[in-house]
Design an enzyme around this catalytic site. Structure first.
Site, PDB file in Angstrom:
ATOM      1  N   LYS A 127       0.878  -1.176   0.000  1.00 27.81           N
ATOM      2  CA  LYS A 127       0.000   0.000   0.000  1.00 27.81           C
ATOM      3  C   LYS A 127       0.912   1.222   0.000  1.00 27.81           C
ATOM      4  CE  LYS A 127      -4.302  -1.600   1.464  1.00 27.81           C
ATOM      5  NZ  LYS A 127      -4.622  -1.712   2.881  1.00 27.81           N
ATOM      6  N   HIS A 130       1.764   6.896   2.572  1.00 30.78           N
ATOM      7  CA  HIS A 130       1.210   8.205   2.214  1.00 30.78           C
ATOM      8  C   HIS A 130       1.330   9.209   3.348  1.00 30.78           C
ATOM      9  CE1 HIS A 130      -2.422   7.334   4.514  1.00 30.78           C
ATOM     10  NE2 HIS A 130      -2.434   6.144   3.943  1.00 30.78           N
ATOM     11  N   HIS A 133       0.753   8.541   6.978  1.00 28.60           N
ATOM     12  CA  HIS A 133       1.692   7.785   7.812  1.00 28.60           C
ATOM     13  C   HIS A 133       2.729   8.655   8.481  1.00 28.60           C
ATOM     14  CE1 HIS A 133       0.516   4.422   5.017  1.00 28.60           C
ATOM     15  NE2 HIS A 133       0.241   3.943   6.213  1.00 28.60           N
TER      16      HIS A 133
HETATM   17  N1  ARG Z   1      -0.423  -1.557  10.006  1.00 28.29           N
HETATM   18  C1  ARG Z   1      -1.420  -0.870  10.762  1.00 28.29           C
HETATM   19  C2  ARG Z   1      -2.066   0.215   9.912  1.00 28.29           C
HETATM   20  O1  ARG Z   1      -1.461   0.721   8.985  1.00 28.29           O
HETATM   21  C3  ARG Z   1      -0.862  -0.215  11.989  1.00 28.29           C
HETATM   22  C4  ARG Z   1      -0.248  -1.173  12.966  1.00 28.29           C
HETATM   23  C5  ARG Z   1      -0.284  -0.642  14.334  1.00 28.29           C
HETATM   24  N2  ARG Z   1       0.375  -1.469  15.285  1.00 28.29           N
HETATM   25  C6  ARG Z   1      -0.137  -2.533  15.920  1.00 28.29           C
HETATM   26  N3  ARG Z   1       0.619  -3.170  16.752  1.00 28.29           N
HETATM   27  N4  ARG Z   1      -1.377  -2.884  15.723  1.00 28.29           N
HETATM   28  O2  ARG Z   1      -3.207   0.556  10.177  1.00 28.29           O
END
Ligand code: ARG
Length: 566
Positions: A127, A130, A133
């Site tokens: 993805k 962007h 983030h």
């Molecule tokens: N990858 C997830 C997102 O982009 C965020 C992860 C956050 N960390 C976790 N330990 N859940 O939404």
């Protein structure tokens, strides 16, 4: 460093036996303006103890204190005792400390080597990385640096979103329409196209959903074709992300993402069963959280595949066993508040005392002036493009303002990227905000370039005035209100860093260095620094040096560079 507030506590404590130092400290106030003193002690609490009117007590206390080298004046105003710091003492204390600490002014070993994990950034692979983030990435990086500066053993983890049903989707989409060569030329955009196409076709065709679930399950079960495709997607995505991390000068100690926990899931499921926490519901498994006013936490789907929540539980247990953390911090958007409350509750119900040390640090949304962002519809602004645009615009500004500057490109990078980070860290993290190019890149007002420019100005004054850190300075010569204001802000800096750590709010530091820059510019605009009187010049340059150092240290904690010329 001599602590004036502690001195106040000590003085009072010597006279008032019935209150302990902690109580006294909590009673001390900061008066609304400096002409009422630097600290005030209200005597109301003592009136019961001494059976006297507070005014009288305050008056008597003042008499008992007598002269003190830390305070130029101690006087009472009604029921308050006001303490006025001895200014030349203040200047001496702070300047000597900055000089002696050599670049680590404000640091401490309060963390005592205890381990703090800061998990941040954690984008989803395949993805776009962007603009949305940027928040987790720069807030997390700043917190990581702040904890480290305070003596904690810090570990930066990027919990990559490299697992889950969306990979089932990507694998199906790739098998239908994918072209390896095309993808390798522009990985994220091409993968995004596949993802968007799959989503829109699946809206008409339910079967596609089943197909993607099938492929995710195959991936979890170790199907070779699925695994190979997934690994390739992960690799090309990480390559793209690393471009941004390099630009931001960010490194992680671990990239153990969601997939890393795939073989650690069965244990979690067994344990939940053993502890009687799991409930079956239509073939799926969940932990009921009704007693805690939350929807149930989904642990396993009816086809046996696990979920985001399960992986977070497995990750927390793994981290505790691997790092024995003192704190395990997650810098993740506030949209995930419920998710974190749920899984942390499950860990607590499993009987793990350390669940309370897992801390979600939420933040608000960033949007662009022309609307918000959505990955599904493919309308996104890449972070890399934002950073590049910031660098380019800064280069144009430098061409206008200072065309003869050496290493223009390098400086434009430091200032452009610094500007974006600074803007991100300027407000309380929970606040939503709108990203504005104009505000970000301005050299005026409360911006990164303004603070960096002040740092460069201080640096050139030091060069012009042939400043030497070995110079002996008569601190009594630093006495104007403008100068004292700078000294006070420098003096407060270590406490500000501590507060930033305790509240997990980097913006405390951002604000403090803006205030320092403003105070310095006020002084610079109203007085000359390089004057004929050598002693005065030396003193003013020392203050300039302190300003430069603290701004540089503060910017560094935020992940921003401080060029010496710009
Ligand atoms: N990858 C997830 C997102 O982009 C965020 C992860 C956050 N960390 C976790 N330990 N859940 O939404």
């Amino acid at each position: 460093m001599l602590n004036f507030k502690e001195k106040v506590v000590e003085l009072i404590s010597n006279q008032v036996e019935s209150l302990d130092k902690g109580e006294i400290a909590s009673l001390i106030e900061i008066p609304p303006s400096y002409d009422m003193g630097d600290y005030a002690f209200p005597a109301f609490r003592l009136s019961k103890i001494f059976r006297k009117a507070p005014n009288l007590i305050a008056e008597e206390l003042v008499e008992k204190f007598g002269e003190n080298e830390c305070f130029e004046k101690i006087e009472n105003a009604g029921p308050y005792v006001n303490f006025f710091i001895n200014k030349s003492k203040l200047v001496e204390v702070v300047m000597e400390e900055i000089k002696n600490q050599g670049g680590s002014y404000g640091s401490s070993n309060i963390g005592d080597g205890k381990t703090v994990i800061v998990e941040y950034s954690s984008p989803n692979i395949a993805k776009p990385f962007h603009i949305g983030h940027i928040r987790t990435t720069v807030i997390g990086n700043a917190l990581y640096k702040i904890y480290k500066f305070l003596g904690f053993n810090t570990i930066a983890i990027n919990h990559l979103g490299d697992y889950g049903t969306q990979f089932g989707m990507l694998i199906s989409a790739y098998k239908k329409w994918g072209d390896k060569e095309v993808i390798e030329k522009d990985p994220i955009n091409e993968l995004l196209k596949l993802y968007v196409r799959f989503n829109s076709e699946a809206e008409e065709n339910e079967e596609l959903r089943d197909e993607s679930r099938y492929w995710f399950k195959e991936l979890e079960d170790g199907n070779e074709e699925a695994l190979k495709l997934w690994e390739w997607i992960r690799e090309i995505s990480l390559k793209e992300f690393n471009k941004v991390y390099d630009m931001l000068n960010i490194k992680f100690d671990s990239y153990a993402g969601e997939s890393f926990y795939s073989d650690k899931m069965p244990r979690v499921i067994e344990e939940l069963k053993e502890k009687n926490l799991m409930k079956e519901s239509e073939g799926a498994y969940l932990v009921d959280l009704e007693d805690y006013d939350m929807p149930p936490a989904l642990i396993m789907k009816s086809d046996g595949s696990t979920l985001y929540t399960t992986r977070d539980i497995a990750a927390a247990i793994y981290r505790k066993e691997t790092y024995d953390f003192y704190k395990n911090i997650y810098v993740v958007a506030s949209q995930q508040n419920l998710h974190f409350k749920q899984w942390i509750k499950v860990v607590e119900l499993m009987g793990y005392q350390w669940a309370k040390d897992c801390i979600h640090i939420p933040f608000g949304m960033v949007s662009l002036e022309d609307g918000t962002l959505s990955t599904r519809k493919g309308r996104v602004v890449f972070l890399e493009d934002v950073l590049n645009k910031a660098i380019e615009s800064t280069l144009n500004i430098i061409e206008e303002r200072n065309p003869n500057l050496q290493n223009k490109e390098e400086v434009a990078k430091q200032v452009g990227i610094g500007a974006v980070i600074f803007q991100e860290l300027f407000n309380q993290r929970i606040k939503d905000y709108v990203f504005s190019w104009e505000r970000t890149l301005s050299f005026e007002g409360e911006t990164g370039p303004y603070v960096q420019y002040t740092h460069a100005r201080a640096n050139s004054l030091l060069e012009k005035g042939s400043f030497s850190i070995e110079d002996r300075v008569d601190y009594n010569l630093i006495k104007s209100e403008d100068e004292i204001n700078i000294a006070r802000l420098l003096y407060d800096f270590p406490q500000v860093v501590l507060n930033a750590m305790e509240k997990n709010e980097p913006y405390f530091i951002t604000r403090q260095i803006v205030e320092i820059a403003k105070a310095f510019n006020k002084f610079y605009n109203s007085s000359q620094i390089i004057v004929d009187d050598i002693e005065v010049k030396k003193a003013r340059l020392m203050l300039t040096y302190g300003t430069k150092e603290v701004i540089r240290i503060g910017l560094g904690l935020l992940g921003i560079e401080a060029p010496n010329k710009m």
